[in-house]
Design a protein around this motif. Structure first.
Motif, short mmCIF file in Angstrom:
data_model
loop_
_atom_site.label_atom_id
_atom_site.label_comp_id
_atom_site.label_asym_id
_atom_site.label_seq_id
_atom_site.Cartn_x
_atom_site.Cartn_y
_atom_site.Cartn_z
N CYS A 96 0.85 -1.17 0.00
CA CYS A 96 0.00 0.00 0.00
C CYS A 96 0.90 1.23 0.00
CB CYS A 96 -0.96 0.02 1.18
SG CYS A 96 -0.24 0.24 2.81
N ALA A 97 0.37 2.30 -0.56
CA ALA A 97 1.14 3.52 -0.72
C ALA A 97 0.23 4.72 -0.55
CB ALA A 97 1.82 3.54 -2.08
N ALA A 98 0.79 5.80 -0.04
CA ALA A 98 0.04 7.02 0.15
C ALA A 98 0.62 8.15 -0.69
CB ALA A 98 0.04 7.42 1.63
N ASP A 99 -0.27 8.84 -1.36
CA ASP A 99 0.13 9.95 -2.22
C ASP A 99 -0.34 11.24 -1.57
OD1 ASP A 99 0.44 11.80 -4.29
OD2 ASP A 99 -0.07 10.34 -5.83
N ALA A 100 0.59 12.16 -1.37
CA ALA A 100 0.26 13.40 -0.67
C ALA A 100 -0.11 14.53 -1.61
CB ALA A 100 1.44 13.82 0.20
N THR A 101 -0.02 14.30 -2.93
CA THR A 101 -0.27 15.40 -3.85
C THR A 101 -1.17 15.05 -5.02
OG1 THR A 101 1.76 14.85 -5.03
CG2 THR A 101 1.92 16.54 -3.33
N SER A 102 -1.22 13.80 -5.44
CA SER A 102 -1.93 13.46 -6.66
C SER A 102 -3.25 12.76 -6.35
CB SER A 102 -1.08 12.53 -7.53
OG SER A 102 0.16 13.11 -7.79
#
Length: 124
Positions: A96-102
């Protein structure tokens, strides 16, 4: 910083199901999108699914559409990947990954934070 911890991987027979969980902690208010990626041995990391953290948008890779479902429980900072009708080709380490801008990006390079991964093995 945002910390992510996956769980729920394992060994399952073809046609079976698994649910992966991703626990987020730290500065979770930074998250725009939670994504799921996978990497099989000898292959590049590939996009699986993504969901907007505070909205209702979701996107899926064609290979998992109608079989996998991504969801979240914001109150507990949790994301989930329900995987049904699993196939041997779904065998991979899932991240799992978190995107702070897109917003619901399919591009791994846009994600800022990653979990350590959990192994999913589907036997034929």
């Amino acid at each position: 910083q945002v910390q992510l911890v996956e769980s729920g991987g394992g060994l399952v027979q073809a046609g079976g199901s698994l649910r992966l969980s991703c626990a987020a902690s730290g500065l979770t208010f930074r998250i725009y999108t939670m994504g799921w990626f996978r990497q099989a041995p000898g292959k590049e990391r590939e996009f699986v699914a993504a969901t907007s953290w505070m909205g209702g948008s979701t996107v899926y890779a064609d290979s998992v559409k109608a079989r996998f479902t991504v969801s979240k429980l914001i109150a507990k900072n949790m994301a989930y990947l329900q995987m049904n009708s699993l196939k041997p080709e779904d065998t991979a380490v899932y991240y799992c990954a978190a995107d702070a801008t897109s917003y619901v990006s399919k591009d791994a390079s846009s994600y800022d934070y990653w979990g350590q991964g959990t192994q999913v093995t589907v036997s034929s």
